[in-house]
Scaffold this motif. Structure first.
Motif, PDB file in Angstrom:
ATOM      1  N   CYS A 153      18.182   5.005   1.544  1.00 47.26           N
ATOM      2  CA  CYS A 153      19.416   4.402   1.576  1.00 47.26           C
ATOM      3  C   CYS A 153      19.693   2.993   2.383  1.00 47.26           C
ATOM      4  CB  CYS A 153      19.895   5.237   0.484  1.00 47.26           C
ATOM      5  SG  CYS A 153      20.211   5.870  -0.774  1.00 47.26           S
ATOM      6  N   GLY A 154      20.401   3.661   3.722  1.00 51.37           N
ATOM      7  CA  GLY A 154      20.577   2.540   4.338  1.00 51.37           C
ATOM      8  C   GLY A 154      19.561   2.118   4.942  1.00 51.37           C
ATOM      9  N   LEU A 155      18.120   1.968   4.863  1.00 51.36           N
ATOM     10  CA  LEU A 155      16.576   1.111   5.051  1.00 51.36           C
ATOM     11  C   LEU A 155      16.607   0.061   3.895  1.00 51.36           C
ATOM     12  CD1 LEU A 155      14.684   3.733   6.808  1.00 51.36           C
ATOM     13  CD2 LEU A 155      15.426   2.014   7.883  1.00 51.36           C
ATOM     14  N   ALA A 156      17.196   0.499   2.975  1.00 50.80           N
ATOM     15  CA  ALA A 156      17.307  -0.503   1.519  1.00 50.80           C
ATOM     16  C   ALA A 156      18.550  -1.180   1.810  1.00 50.80           C
ATOM     17  CB  ALA A 156      17.022   0.530   0.113  1.00 50.80           C
ATOM     18  N   MET A 157      19.338  -0.509   2.639  1.00 48.17           N
ATOM     19  CA  MET A 157      21.250  -1.554   2.654  1.00 48.17           C
ATOM     20  C   MET A 157      20.820  -2.823   3.510  1.00 48.17           C
ATOM     21  SD  MET A 157      23.942   0.461   1.623  1.00 48.17           S
ATOM     22  CE  MET A 157      23.247   2.388   2.647  1.00 48.17           C
ATOM     23  N   LEU A 190       0.791  -1.037   0.152  1.00 49.83           N
ATOM     24  CA  LEU A 190      -0.118  -0.055   0.431  1.00 49.83           C
ATOM     25  C   LEU A 190       0.586   1.467   0.006  1.00 49.83           C
ATOM     26  CD1 LEU A 190      -2.502  -1.023   2.840  1.00 49.83           C
ATOM     27  CD2 LEU A 190      -3.117  -1.179   0.078  1.00 49.83           C
ATOM     28  N   LEU A 191       1.476   1.091   0.481  1.00 50.49           N
ATOM     29  CA  LEU A 191       2.407   2.315   0.854  1.00 50.49           C
ATOM     30  C   LEU A 191       3.458   2.662  -0.641  1.00 50.49           C
ATOM     31  CD1 LEU A 191       4.838   1.929   4.338  1.00 50.49           C
ATOM     32  CD2 LEU A 191       2.784   3.221   4.197  1.00 50.49           C
ATOM     33  N   LEU A 192       3.997   1.729  -0.667  1.00 53.53           N
ATOM     34  CA  LEU A 192       4.467   1.979  -2.076  1.00 53.53           C
ATOM     35  C   LEU A 192       3.596   2.230  -3.197  1.00 53.53           C
ATOM     36  CD1 LEU A 192       7.062   1.778  -4.072  1.00 53.53           C
ATOM     37  CD2 LEU A 192       6.465  -1.415  -4.535  1.00 53.53           C
ATOM     38  N   THR A 193       2.032   1.589  -3.618  1.00 53.19           N
ATOM     39  CA  THR A 193       1.130   2.178  -4.637  1.00 53.19           C
ATOM     40  C   THR A 193       0.787   3.608  -4.166  1.00 53.19           C
ATOM     41  OG1 THR A 193       0.585  -0.012  -4.713  1.00 53.19           O
ATOM     42  CG2 THR A 193      -0.883   1.876  -5.419  1.00 53.19           C
ATOM     43  N   GLY A 194       0.878   3.904  -2.819  1.00 54.04           N
ATOM     44  CA  GLY A 194       0.824   5.361  -2.711  1.00 54.04           C
ATOM     45  C   GLY A 194       1.901   6.126  -3.134  1.00 54.04           C
ATOM     46  N   LEU A 195       3.466   5.455  -2.856  1.00 54.14           N
ATOM     47  CA  LEU A 195       4.879   6.335  -3.306  1.00 54.14           C
ATOM     48  C   LEU A 195       4.557   6.705  -4.585  1.00 54.14           C
ATOM     49  CD1 LEU A 195       7.462   8.187  -2.441  1.00 54.14           C
ATOM     50  CD2 LEU A 195       8.746   5.597  -2.447  1.00 54.14           C
ATOM     51  N   VAL A 196       4.575   6.175  -5.091  1.00 51.05           N
ATOM     52  CA  VAL A 196       4.195   6.083  -6.856  1.00 51.05           C
ATOM     53  C   VAL A 196       3.282   7.147  -7.222  1.00 51.05           C
ATOM     54  CG1 VAL A 196       3.498   5.124  -9.364  1.00 51.05           C
ATOM     55  CG2 VAL A 196       4.664   3.613  -7.637  1.00 51.05           C
ATOM     56  N   TYR A 197       2.806   6.834  -7.138  1.00 46.78           N
ATOM     57  CA  TYR A 197       1.270   8.493  -7.468  1.00 46.78           C
ATOM     58  C   TYR A 197       2.202   9.866  -6.558  1.00 46.78           C
ATOM     59  CZ  TYR A 197      -2.998  11.309  -6.873  1.00 46.78           C
ATOM     60  OH  TYR A 197      -3.745  12.229  -7.028  1.00 46.78           O
ATOM     61  N   LEU A 214      13.903  -7.128  -9.957  1.00 42.57           N
ATOM     62  CA  LEU A 214      14.222  -5.995 -10.800  1.00 42.57           C
ATOM     63  C   LEU A 214      13.101  -5.283  -9.916  1.00 42.57           C
ATOM     64  CD1 LEU A 214      15.200  -6.697 -14.065  1.00 42.57           C
ATOM     65  CD2 LEU A 214      16.077  -5.127 -13.143  1.00 42.57           C
ATOM     66  N   LEU A 215      12.008  -5.939  -9.489  1.00 38.60           N
ATOM     67  CA  LEU A 215      11.215  -5.031  -9.090  1.00 38.60           C
ATOM     68  C   LEU A 215      11.714  -3.446  -9.131  1.00 38.60           C
ATOM     69  CD1 LEU A 215       8.365  -4.528  -7.860  1.00 38.60           C
ATOM     70  CD2 LEU A 215       8.714  -5.299  -5.945  1.00 38.60           C
ATOM     71  N   PRO A 216      12.481  -3.040  -8.128  1.00 41.05           N
ATOM     72  CA  PRO A 216      13.104  -1.420  -8.175  1.00 41.05           C
ATOM     73  C   PRO A 216      12.798  -1.412  -9.559  1.00 41.05           C
ATOM     74  CG  PRO A 216      14.156  -2.619  -5.694  1.00 41.05           C
ATOM     75  CD  PRO A 216      13.605  -3.521  -7.396  1.00 41.05           C
ATOM     76  N   ASP A 241      11.019  -8.018  -1.287  1.00 41.76           N
ATOM     77  CA  ASP A 241      11.239  -7.288  -2.114  1.00 41.76           C
ATOM     78  C   ASP A 241       9.877  -6.244  -2.106  1.00 41.76           C
ATOM     79  OD1 ASP A 241      12.755  -9.403  -3.714  1.00 41.76           O
ATOM     80  OD2 ASP A 241      11.155 -10.228  -2.077  1.00 41.76           O
ATOM     81  N   ILE A 242       9.251  -5.917  -1.323  1.00 42.36           N
ATOM     82  CA  ILE A 242       8.380  -4.144  -2.081  1.00 42.36           C
ATOM     83  C   ILE A 242       8.505  -3.947  -0.925  1.00 42.36           C
ATOM     84  CG2 ILE A 242       6.152  -3.297  -1.408  1.00 42.36           C
ATOM     85  CD1 ILE A 242       4.699  -5.742  -2.812  1.00 42.36           C
ATOM     86  N   ALA A 243       9.009  -3.904   0.178  1.00 38.41           N
ATOM     87  CA  ALA A 243       9.973  -2.803   1.223  1.00 38.41           C
ATOM     88  C   ALA A 243      10.776  -2.513   0.881  1.00 38.41           C
ATOM     89  CB  ALA A 243      10.072  -3.757   2.722  1.00 38.41           C
ATOM     90  N   LEU A 244      11.670  -3.669  -0.448  1.00 35.79           N
ATOM     91  CA  LEU A 244      13.309  -3.196  -0.711  1.00 35.79           C
ATOM     92  C   LEU A 244      12.360  -1.789  -1.788  1.00 35.79           C
ATOM     93  CD1 LEU A 244      16.142  -3.054  -1.022  1.00 35.79           C
ATOM     94  CD2 LEU A 244      15.268  -5.437  -2.517  1.00 35.79           C
ATOM     95  N   ALA A 245      11.830  -2.670  -2.453  1.00 32.65           N
ATOM     96  CA  ALA A 245      11.291  -0.981  -3.819  1.00 32.65           C
ATOM     97  C   ALA A 245      10.976   0.224  -3.615  1.00 32.65           C
ATOM     98  CB  ALA A 245      10.168  -1.311  -4.425  1.00 32.65           C
ATOM     99  N   PHE A 246      10.251   0.404  -2.058  1.00 38.63           N
ATOM    100  CA  PHE A 246       9.988   1.299  -1.003  1.00 38.63           C
ATOM    101  C   PHE A 246      10.439   2.273  -1.175  1.00 38.63           C
ATOM    102  CE2 PHE A 246       8.226   3.693   2.956  1.00 38.63           C
ATOM    103  CZ  PHE A 246       7.389   4.210   2.094  1.00 38.63           C
ATOM    104  N   TYR A 247      11.503   1.180  -0.307  1.00 46.39           N
ATOM    105  CA  TYR A 247      12.596   2.440   0.736  1.00 46.39           C
ATOM    106  C   TYR A 247      13.687   2.852  -0.944  1.00 46.39           C
ATOM    107  CZ  TYR A 247      11.874   0.849   5.207  1.00 46.39           C
ATOM    108  OH  TYR A 247      10.963   0.711   6.461  1.00 46.39           O
ATOM    109  N   GLN A 248      13.258   2.107  -1.759  1.00 46.95           N
ATOM    110  CA  GLN A 248      14.540   2.818  -3.008  1.00 46.95           C
ATOM    111  C   GLN A 248      14.157   4.037  -3.658  1.00 46.95           C
ATOM    112  OE1 GLN A 248      17.319   0.649  -5.312  1.00 46.95           O
ATOM    113  NE2 GLN A 248      16.915  -1.810  -4.241  1.00 46.95           N
ATOM    114  N   LEU A 249      12.572   3.541  -3.780  1.00 51.33           N
ATOM    115  CA  LEU A 249      11.618   4.357  -5.368  1.00 51.33           C
ATOM    116  C   LEU A 249      11.350   6.169  -3.617  1.00 51.33           C
ATOM    117  CD1 LEU A 249      10.446   5.191  -7.226  1.00 51.33           C
ATOM    118  CD2 LEU A 249       8.086   4.592  -6.482  1.00 51.33           C
TER     119      LEU A 249
END
Length: 588
Positions: free
Chosen positions: A208-212, A133-140, A390-392, A175-183
Motif C-alpha cells: 500500500c505504501g509503495l502504491a501511495m 509481466l509482474l502484474l500478469t503473473g500476479l493475477v495468475y 480505473l485499471l486497478p 499505471d501498470i506499476a500502480l495496479a501491480f502494487y495494489q493487487l
C-alpha cells in the motif's frame, strides 16, 4: 599525443563501464538467484491453453518491441522522463521546477531515473514493461492460490483482454506499476487472512505504501484494506477491540512509513506535502488560487445526474467522454460480464457449484471502492474522466469474473453450453485485440529503428512530427543561454534549452490573471529572462474547439496583441508551432 590521450580516455571509460557492470552484478546477485529459482519453479505451473499462450506471446512481444524504441508517449515526454532528465542535468534532485506533476509521489520517476543513468531512456521504458509481466503473473498467482487452480489462466485471459495493457506496457507511465502494487496488497492481505503470519500483514501494508508512492489516488487502497481487516476481525471473527486496533495501527504505520519519503520531500520542496492539492490548507510554491481552481476544474464533471450515473459503465466502455481514451481502453468484456457477477452472487445454485471462495468478496469490495472513488471524481471534474485511472479496479475484477464464468458450468445442458458460448466470445475479443494492437504497432512501426535502418532522429520525426522537428530546431539554432516559454505545450523532454513548459495549459490565462495587460506581461517575461516564446498553435485550437478550458476570444485577441507588439517570428513549423523572439526592451 592527442590521439593517444583520446584513446586513453576512451579506454578508461570502457574500464569504468566494465567495473560498473561487475558491481551491478554483485549487488543484484541475490535477485538474480531468486529469479532463477522462480523460473525453475515454473516447471510445475500448469500450462495455459494454446490459444491463450499464443495470444500472450503475440501481445507481449509487440509491446516489448515498442518499449525498445525512443519515448514518444505524452506523459513520458511531459513529466515521467522529463523530471529524471532535469535531475541528471543538475546531478541531484532539485526543487524550483515549475512542473507540478514532478511533485506528485515520485517512486516511478526514481526508477526511471535509475534506468536513464544505467543505459538511457529506452532502459527506463522497459521498467514499466517489466511491471506488466509482474502484474500478469500476479493475477495468475492470486487466482490459483485464493480462488481455484482451474480459474487461474481464465483470470489471465480476462485481464489480458484489456487493450490498454499492451499500450501502457510500451510507454513510460506508472499505471501498470500502480495496479501491480495494489493487487499485491490485496493478495498479501488474503494470505494473512489464511495463515495469520504477521509478515503478510506488514508486506500488504508495504505494498500500500509503495502504491501511495505512485499516485495520490492510491489512498483508496489502504482505506479499503483497513475496512476489510475490521470486517474480518471485528465482525466475522469477533476479535477483541484491542486486537483490531493493534492490527490497524501496525498496518497503517508501515504503509505511512513506506509512503512518507515522497510527502516529506514535497513538504520541503514546496511547503505542501500533497502538492499541488490541498492548496487552501498548505499553500504551495508556484501555486495560487487561480491555478488551483484551473487545475481542479470543479463543477465540470457529470454532476449528480441519475441517468448519467447509471449509464456510466456504458459511457466508460465507449470512451465518448474520456479525456484520453486511447490509453484507457478496457474492452467490451467487463461491461458484458458484469451482470454475470450479479447472477453469480444472487443465484444460489451457482454459488454452491463453485463453493464461493472468500477472496471473491475481497476482490469485489476492492473493485467497488475503486469505482466509487473514481465516480466521485468524474462527478466533480471533467479532467478525472479517464478510464486509465480505473485499471486497478479492472485488474481486481478479472479473477472474480473468471470464478463467475466457471460457475456457469452448473447451467450447461446437452443442447447448449452457456459457459462455452461465453468463452468463444472471449476468444473472439482476444482475436480482435491482436488485430487492433497490430494496427497500432504498424502505425508506430518500430522495426526499421530496431533493425538499424532508421536513426533515432528519423524515428522520432516520423512519430512525433512537427513537435520533434521544432524541438530539434530550437536545440540547433537558439543560443545555449536562451530561455523559452511554451504556450499550450506541456512536453519538453526533447528540448535542450532552458524551458518553462505549459504543464496544465493555463500559462497564458495565468499571466493575464496576474499582470492584466499585454505590456505588463511583456515586462514580466523580460524581467524573468525569457528570450523566446514557443506557441503550439494546434494546442490552442484544440482548447478553443473542445471548450476544455475557458479560452475566450478576448484571450486570443490579447495574445495576438502581444505577438504583434512585442514578439518577432523566428521560425514556423508547418501549422503546428511558431517560435517567437521576445523583442529586447519589451515592456520598457
Amino acid at each position: 599525443q592527442a590521439e593517444d590521450g583520446i584513446r586513453d580516455v576512451e579506454r578508461s571509460r570502457g574500464l569504468g563501464d566494465v567495473y560498473k557492470r561487475q558491481v551491478l552484478v554483485l549487488v543484484l546477485f541475490p535477485d538474480i538467484m531468486a529469479l532463477c529459482r522462480t523460473i525453475w519453479a515454473c516447471r510445475r505451473v500448469r500450462r495455459p491453453p494454446r490459444l491463450l499462450a499464443f495470444y500472450l506471446v503475440i501481445t507481449l512481444s509487440l509491446a516489448f518491441l515498442v518499449a525498445l524504441t525512443p519515448p514518444i508517449d505524452w506523459d513520458g515526454l511531459f513529466y515521467h522522463l522529463t523530471g529524471p532528465k532535469l535531475y541528471i542535468g543538475q546531478h541531484r534532485i532539485v526543487p524550483g521546477i515549475d512542473i507540478p506533476h514532478l511533485n506528485f509521489p515520485s517512486l516511478m520517476e526514481m526508477l526511471y531515473l535509475y534506468g536513464m543513468l544505467l543505459k538511457g531512456d529506452v532502459a527506463a521504458k522497459l521498467v514499466h514493461f517489466w511491471y506488466a509481466l509482474l502484474l500478469t503473473g500476479l493475477v495468475y498467482r492470486l487466482a490459483r492460490r485464493h480462488l481455484a487452480p482451474k480459474v487461474a489462466w481464465p483470470s489471465v485471459a480476462i485481464f489480458a483482454s484489456m487493450p490498454m495493457i499492451p499500450v501502457l506496457a510500451g510507454w513510460a507511465y506508472n499505471d501498470i506499476a500502480l495496479a501491480f502494487y495494489q493487487l499485491a496488497a490485496v493478495y498479501t492481505l488474503c494470505n494473512w487472512f489464511d495463515d495469520r503470519r504477521r509478515q503478510w500483514l506488514l508486506l500488504s501494508a508495504a505494498m500500500c505504501g509503495l502504491a501511495m508512492g505512485l499516485k495520490y489516488t492510491s489512498f483508496v487502497c489502504p482505506l479499503t484494506l483497513a475496512a476489510l481487516i475490521v470486517w474480518r476481525l471485528a465482525i466475522r471473527e469477533r476479535a477483541r477491540p484491542g486486537v483490531v486496533v493493534k492490527t490497524l495501527l501496525a498496518f497503517g504505520a508501515v504503509a505511512l512509513l513506506v509512503a512518507s519519503p515522497w510527502y516529506v520531500k514535497n513538504y520541503f520542496f514546496t511547503g505542501n506535502p500533497f502538492y499541488p492539492f490541498a492548496y487552501s490548507v498548505f499553500g504551495g510554491r508556484f501555486w495560487d488560487e487561480f491555478r488551483a481552481a484551473w487545475y481542479a476544474r470543479a463543477g465540470t464533471g457529470i454532476g449528480l445526474n441519475p441517468v448519467k450515473l447509471l449509464a456510466l459503465p456504458w459511457t466508460l466502455t465507449l470512451g465518448i467522454r474520456d479525456m484520453n481514451y486511447y490509453d484507457g481502453r478496457m474492452g467490451p468484456l467487463f461491461l458484458a460480464l458484469l451482470p454475470l457477477l450479479v447472477v453469480y452472487w444472487a443465484y444460489r445454485p451457482l454459488r454452491q457449484a463453485s463453493s464461493r471462495p472468500p477472496a471473491v468478496g475481497y476482490l469485489l469490495a476492492f473493485a467497488l471502492a475503486q469505482y466509487l472513488a473514481w465516480t466521485w471524481g468524474v462527478v466533480v471534474s471533467r479532467s478525472l474522466f479517464q478510464s486509465r485511472l480505473l485499471l486497478p479496479c479492472f485488474v481486481a475484477l478479472a479473477p472474480a469474473l473468471a470464478v463467475a464464468l466457471d460457475a456457469l458450468r452448473a447451467l450447461d445442458r446437452p443442447q447448449f453450453s452457456l459457459h462455452r458460448f461465453i468463452w468463444m466470445t472471449v476468444a473472439i475479443v482476444l482475436s480482435l485485440n491482436v488485430v487492433y494492437q497490430g494496427l497500432d504497432f504498424l502505425r508506430t512501426d518500430p522495426l526499421p529503428y530496431l533493425a538499424g535502418r532508421e536513426s533515432r532522429d528519423e524515428f522520432l520525426t516520423r512519430n512525433l512530427g512537427r513537435h520533434y522537428t521544432m524541438m530539434r530546431y530550437v536545440n540547433e539554432n537558439l543560443p545555449s543561454e536562451a530561455k523559452v516559454l511554451f504556450l499550450w505545450e506541456p512536453r519538453s523532454y526533447y528540448c535542450q534549452r532552458q524551458v518553462q513548459p505549459d504543464p496544465v495549459l493555463e500559462t497564458w490565462k495565468h499571466l493575464l490573471y496576474k499582470y492584466g495587460s499585454v505590456g505588463a506581461i511583456a515586462q514580466h517575461l523580460a524581467d524573468e529572462g525569457y528570450t523566446h516564446i514557443l506557441l503550439h498553435q494546434k494546442g490552442l485550437e484544440f482548447m478553443i474547439r473542445t471548450k476544455l478550458d475557458p479560452i475566450t476570444d478576448e484571450d486570443v485577441h490579447l495574445w495576438e496583441n502581444l505577438a504583434s507588439d512585442y514578439l518577432t517570428v523566428v521560425h514556423r513549423e508547418g501549422e503546428g508551432y511558431v517560435l517567437y523572439a521576445l523583442d529586447r526592451g519589451s515592456g520598457r
